[in-house]
Design a protein around this motif. Structure first.
Motif, PDB file in Angstrom:
ATOM      1  N   SER A 152       0.838  -1.198   0.000  1.00 14.09           N
ATOM      2  CA  SER A 152       0.000   0.000   0.000  1.00 14.09           C
ATOM      3  C   SER A 152       0.870   1.244   0.000  1.00 14.09           C
ATOM      4  CB  SER A 152      -0.921   0.015   1.219  1.00 14.09           C
ATOM      5  OG  SER A 152      -1.554   1.267   1.344  1.00 14.09           O
ATOM      6  N   SER A 203      -0.476   3.800   2.621  1.00 19.98           N
ATOM      7  CA  SER A 203      -0.111   3.482   4.002  1.00 19.98           C
ATOM      8  C   SER A 203       1.360   3.761   4.259  1.00 19.98           C
ATOM      9  CB  SER A 203      -0.423   2.010   4.293  1.00 19.98           C
ATOM     10  OG  SER A 203      -0.037   1.668   5.600  1.00 19.98           O
ATOM     11  N   PHE A 250     -11.609  -3.216   2.174  1.00 16.30           N
ATOM     12  CA  PHE A 250     -11.105  -2.454   1.038  1.00 16.30           C
ATOM     13  C   PHE A 250     -12.053  -1.328   0.645  1.00 16.30           C
ATOM     14  CE2 PHE A 250      -8.644  -6.405   0.493  1.00 16.30           C
ATOM     15  CZ  PHE A 250      -7.371  -5.856   0.403  1.00 16.30           C
ATOM     16  N   SER A 287      -6.075  -1.108   3.117  1.00 11.84           N
ATOM     17  CA  SER A 287      -5.385  -1.828   2.048  1.00 11.84           C
ATOM     18  C   SER A 287      -4.745  -3.115   2.529  1.00 11.84           C
ATOM     19  CB  SER A 287      -4.301  -0.927   1.435  1.00 11.84           C
ATOM     20  OG  SER A 287      -3.389  -0.511   2.434  1.00 11.84           O
ATOM     21  N   HIS A 288      -4.757  -3.340   3.846  1.00 13.49           N
ATOM     22  CA  HIS A 288      -4.125  -4.533   4.410  1.00 13.49           C
ATOM     23  C   HIS A 288      -5.128  -5.217   5.332  1.00 13.49           C
ATOM     24  CE1 HIS A 288      -1.363  -7.039   6.744  1.00 13.49           C
ATOM     25  NE2 HIS A 288      -0.521  -6.906   5.741  1.00 13.49           N
TER      26      HIS A 288
END
Length: 288
Positions: free
Chosen positions: A150, A153, A262, A267-268
């Motif tokens: 990401s 991030s 999401f 993103s994780h």
């Protein structure tokens, strides 16, 4: 570098993002290092064990468990590491730090940023700096950071690290940073909150939120601390978690955890599950 008696047994682990890298370094022998000027980056050196003697900016610092050092890119450095010295190193690009500082104060910098060399790890500020870098190293080991998963991030972490250096370690623009908080207005905070809630699925940065709220980053940070008790990015994370929680609990046939994560800017998936449990006491998979 001079080799003294014991042969070198160098161990160097290096993981880099776009503007920041985290490193572990151990020489395994007494060495003298003379890098001159670093040029393009600042270097925070946190001893994990052993001792080192650092000459920088006319200062001499005996680094150890209670003292780290922060090296400036435009000043000469000479170091003596003992064989038992192991360090965690944070390297931040000069260009990135300058950009973050400019956004923080909302004005051009008067000149190069220069930090005090000695970082006292026994103080709250020094302890927080060490905690942040150690946390980053652990996130890297867990595969959660600087792994190409990401970009948004990673950039948030890089910005947070630069902000931490600027606000937690004394430097020649500390007085400007301290004066830059003109006081967040209720309207400015309302604009910031509206912007956050309207863009939860988008990659958000401190600078974007501050620009939309018509204030500098420092004013935004202090305003959120005073009004909400959290940083702007913690507010963003909590707002995303609240939205995800609503979607998982308010529908008879809720979407999958992956879709919810999401769809709300996470993103994780592993990090989303961890943060969700910390906020609501249960894993998101147990909410169905």
């Amino acid at each position: 570098m001079d080799r003294r008696e014991t042969p070198l047994a160098v161990q160097h682990n290096h993981v880099a993002g776009e503007n920041v890298s985290v490193n572990y370094l151990h020489y395994g022998a007494d060495v003298t290092i003379d890098p001159g000027m670093l040029g393009s980056f600042y270097l925070l050196q946190i001893p994990l064990s052993g001792k080192a003697l650092i000459h920088h900016r006319g200062d001499v610092v005996a680094a150890g468990s209670d003292k780290a050092t922060l090296l400036n890119p435009d000043r000469e450095t000479r170091m003596h590491w003992r064989g038992d010295c192991q360090k965690l190193l944070l390297q931040v690009s000069r260009e990135h730090l300058n950009a973050v500082a400019t956004g923080l104060i909302g004005a051009p910098l008067p000149g190069p940023i220069r930090f005090d060399t000695e970082v006292d790890l026994t103080t709250p500020n020094g302890s927080e700096l060490k905690r942040m870098v150690v946390s980053c190293a652990r996130a890297i080991d867990a595969g959660d950071l600087f792994q190409g998963l990401s970009a948004a991030s990673d950039m948030r972490v890089e910005t947070d690290l630069a902000l931490a250096l600027l606000t937690l370690q004394a430097n020649n623009v500390s007085h400007i940073i301290d004066r830059s908080d003109g006081g967040a207005t209720p309207r400015g905070l309302r604009l910031a909150v509206e912007y956050i809630h309207g863009n939860l699925t988008e990659p958000l940065s401190l600078q974007q939120i501050a620009t939309h709220a018509q204030m500098n980053v420092r004013t935004l940070q202090k305003g959120f601390r005073r009004r909400f008790g959290v940083t702007p990015m913690q507010f963003v994370r909590n707002a995303r978690l609240d939205a995800a929680h609503y979607q998982l609990t308010s529908r008879r046939d809720p979407p999958t955890v992956t879709t919810v994560a999401f769809g709300n800017g996470f993103s994780h998936l592993g990090r989303f599950s961890r943060d969700y449990k910390a906020r609501f006491g249960r894993l998101p998979s147990k909410m169905h």
